[in-house]
Design a protein around this motif. Structure first.
Motif, PDB file in Angstrom:
ATOM      1  N   MET A  49       0.909  -1.482   0.692  1.00 64.55           N
ATOM      2  CA  MET A  49       0.287   0.012   0.087  1.00 64.55           C
ATOM      3  C   MET A  49       0.892   0.906   0.031  1.00 64.55           C
ATOM      4  N   LEU A  89      -2.587   5.572   1.654  1.00 60.61           N
ATOM      5  CA  LEU A  89      -3.319   4.212   1.943  1.00 60.61           C
ATOM      6  C   LEU A  89      -3.407   3.351   3.041  1.00 60.61           C
ATOM      7  N   SER A 108     -11.598  -7.020   1.223  1.00 55.67           N
ATOM      8  CA  SER A 108     -11.592  -6.874   0.627  1.00 55.67           C
ATOM      9  C   SER A 108     -11.896  -5.555   0.770  1.00 55.67           C
ATOM     10  N   PHE A 109     -11.550  -4.189  -0.041  1.00 55.86           N
ATOM     11  CA  PHE A 109     -12.349  -3.030   0.763  1.00 55.86           C
ATOM     12  C   PHE A 109     -13.230  -2.918  -0.075  1.00 55.86           C
ATOM     13  N   THR A 110     -13.852  -3.500  -0.692  1.00 50.60           N
ATOM     14  CA  THR A 110     -15.320  -3.990  -1.930  1.00 50.60           C
ATOM     15  C   THR A 110     -16.075  -4.304  -0.566  1.00 50.60           C
ATOM     16  N   TRP A 138     -13.222   6.177   2.163  1.00 46.45           N
ATOM     17  CA  TRP A 138     -13.355   5.169   1.071  1.00 46.45           C
ATOM     18  C   TRP A 138     -14.312   5.360   0.303  1.00 46.45           C
ATOM     19  N   ASN A 152     -11.641   6.111  -2.009  1.00 42.09           N
ATOM     20  CA  ASN A 152      -9.966   5.551  -2.235  1.00 42.09           C
ATOM     21  C   ASN A 152     -10.830   5.072  -3.868  1.00 42.09           C
ATOM     22  N   GLU A 184      -8.096   2.653  -4.804  1.00 48.50           N
ATOM     23  CA  GLU A 184      -6.736   2.084  -4.903  1.00 48.50           C
ATOM     24  C   GLU A 184      -7.160   0.557  -4.048  1.00 48.50           C
ATOM     25  N   ASP A 185      -6.810  -0.708  -4.351  1.00 52.44           N
ATOM     26  CA  ASP A 185      -6.997  -1.574  -4.051  1.00 52.44           C
ATOM     27  C   ASP A 185      -5.554  -2.019  -4.330  1.00 52.44           C
ATOM     28  N   LYS A 225      -3.961  -5.039  -3.267  1.00 49.12           N
ATOM     29  CA  LYS A 225      -4.421  -6.299  -2.586  1.00 49.12           C
ATOM     30  C   LYS A 225      -4.746  -7.491  -4.640  1.00 49.12           C
ATOM     31  N   PHE A 226      -6.290  -6.695  -4.841  1.00 44.20           N
ATOM     32  CA  PHE A 226      -7.168  -6.671  -5.580  1.00 44.20           C
ATOM     33  C   PHE A 226      -6.116  -6.773  -6.757  1.00 44.20           C
ATOM     34  N   THR A 276     -16.854  -9.741  -1.353  1.00 47.52           N
ATOM     35  CA  THR A 276     -15.638  -9.629  -2.398  1.00 47.52           C
ATOM     36  C   THR A 276     -15.467 -10.789  -3.521  1.00 47.52           C
TER      37      THR A 276
END
Length: 389
Positions: A65, A69, A144-146, A253, A256, A258-259, A261-262, A293
């Motif tokens: 990150m 982030l 996940s950020f989602t 959030w 944001n 960005e993710d 990890k994804f 996710t």
């Protein structure tokens, strides 16, 4: 005999049990590990074509990150699950008051309706509910950020529902009724194909409470309707403070995009997860606890051109035969290759064979070590045709 002291009876029973175990059961019960079978039954294994896949890994897919982030992530953890030290340093953290209304009853008689087993008072029960929500949010953030932003949105709506009930002087505390679902105007509008008001929802909840009572299932009158006067005035102040924190965090959030990890997952799909030297089966199993996710991963993998089977509790039974045909190496019918990837929640973490695949990805952390072993056990099974998993 009752004349024999309890300690002596216990000693004699232990002696008989030991004799039974050593002289009888040890000769008729046998459990072999895979190592034992490979060592002592090698010829039988070869004659039956039995192969135990070797375990390789675990392997990490690391993501990084950026500073902005990372700061948002750190701030978020402080707000949703602060350490005891952080609690002393700031008041900006969630108390999950949406789930703690029973702590603020004015009348002790109402408190007694919601006491737990044993000596657990309303404070203990409320604290447990709040802790469950806290753990859920932390899990979603790691998943996940989602999933996390959706969970934040849900928590904001649930808190808003409580505030709205307070403002309308109609407050429901119903452990056996999903009050938030009953107050979902949009969902009810779709089902009824007409506008739905707050009062419509209130009547629905009242009817459900009445039905529980008539059926004798409303234990201690736990499911009930209250007025503002039944609660201490400080409750609404604290509830609104939670709402402010949740809204502020959600706004941060939502800005944001960005993710990492994804992104790392998508980058690694072909070169790592479908590397033919590692993935000799050409199939992949992916686990995540969060439905949001799972859905995001499904869209991403399909966009890469792979055939994806998405499984949750909603379709697990309907798709059972399809799962077996495509992923069970013990299936005696005609094998099919309609799917390359199965992406699933914990609903497939046990009780099913997925060992036509030899690679399993834990997209989010299995917080329970037993569940981790169960997940891996879906591909690490007798009957696998692959040399390693």
């Amino acid at each position: 005999s009752n004349d024999i002291p309890a300690d002596e009876r216990r000693r004699r029973l232990d002696a008989v049990s030991k004799q039974l175990r050593d002289c009888v059961l040890s000769d008729i019960l046998e459990r072999r590990t895979r190592t034992d079978v490979e060592k002592y039954y090698k010829d039988d294994m070869e004659s039956q074509g039995l192969v135990f896949p070797k375990i390789v890994g675990p392997n990490n897919l690391e993501y990084i990150m950026d500073d902005e982030l990372a700061q948002l992530f750190s701030d978020t953890m402080t707000i949703i699950a602060p350490t005891e030290q952080e609690k002393l340093q700031t008041d900006e953290w969630l108390r999950y008051f949406r789930y703690r209304a029973i702590e603020y009853f004015v009348d002790p008689a109402n408190e007694r309706k919601h006491t737990g087993r044993g000596n657990r008072g309303v404070n203990d029960v409320a604290k447990q509910l709040a802790t469950i929500m806290q753990i859920l949010l932390v899990k979603r953030l790691e998943s996940s950020f989602t999933a996390f932003t959706q969970s934040l949105l849900n928590l904001r709506r649930y808190t808003e529902n409580m505030i709205k009930m307070w403002e309308n002087d109609t407050i429901f505390v119903c452990p056996q009724i999903d009050v938030n679902k009953e107050l979902d105007y949009d969902e009810k509008k779709k089902k009824r194909n007409k506008p739905v008001t707050f009062n419509d929802c209130v009547e629905d909840i009242r009817n459900k409470i009445l039905k529980l009572t008539e059926e004798g299932r409303n234990e201690r009158g736990q499911n009930a309707e209250y007025k503002r006067s039944d609660f201490k005035e400080e409750y609404i102040i604290k509830l609104k403070e939670d709402y402010r924190l949740i809204s502020s965090l959600y706004d941060r959030w939502s800005r944001n995009s960005e993710d990492p990890k994804f992104d790392k997952f998508k980058e690694s799909l072909k070169p790592e997860l479908f590397n033919p030297q590692k993935n000799t089966s050409g199939k992949l199993v992916i686990f995540s606890e969060a439905i949001d996710t799972v859905k995001a991963l499904t869209r991403a993998v399909r966009a890469k051109g792979y055939k994806v089977l998405e499984i949750t509790a909603a379709n697990r039974d309907d798709m059972e035969h399809t799962i077996v045909e495509n992923f069970d190496a013990n299936y005696e019918g005609e094998w099919k290759d309609d799917y390359d990837v199965i992406i699933t929640t914990e609903v497939l973490a046990e009780g099913v064979n997925l060992h036509r695949a030899n690679v399993v990805l834990n997209y989010d952390t299995p917080w329970n070590s037993t569940r981790l072993m169960q997940r891996i056990g879906r591909v690490n099974r007798i009957g696998s045709k692959e040399p390693f998993v």
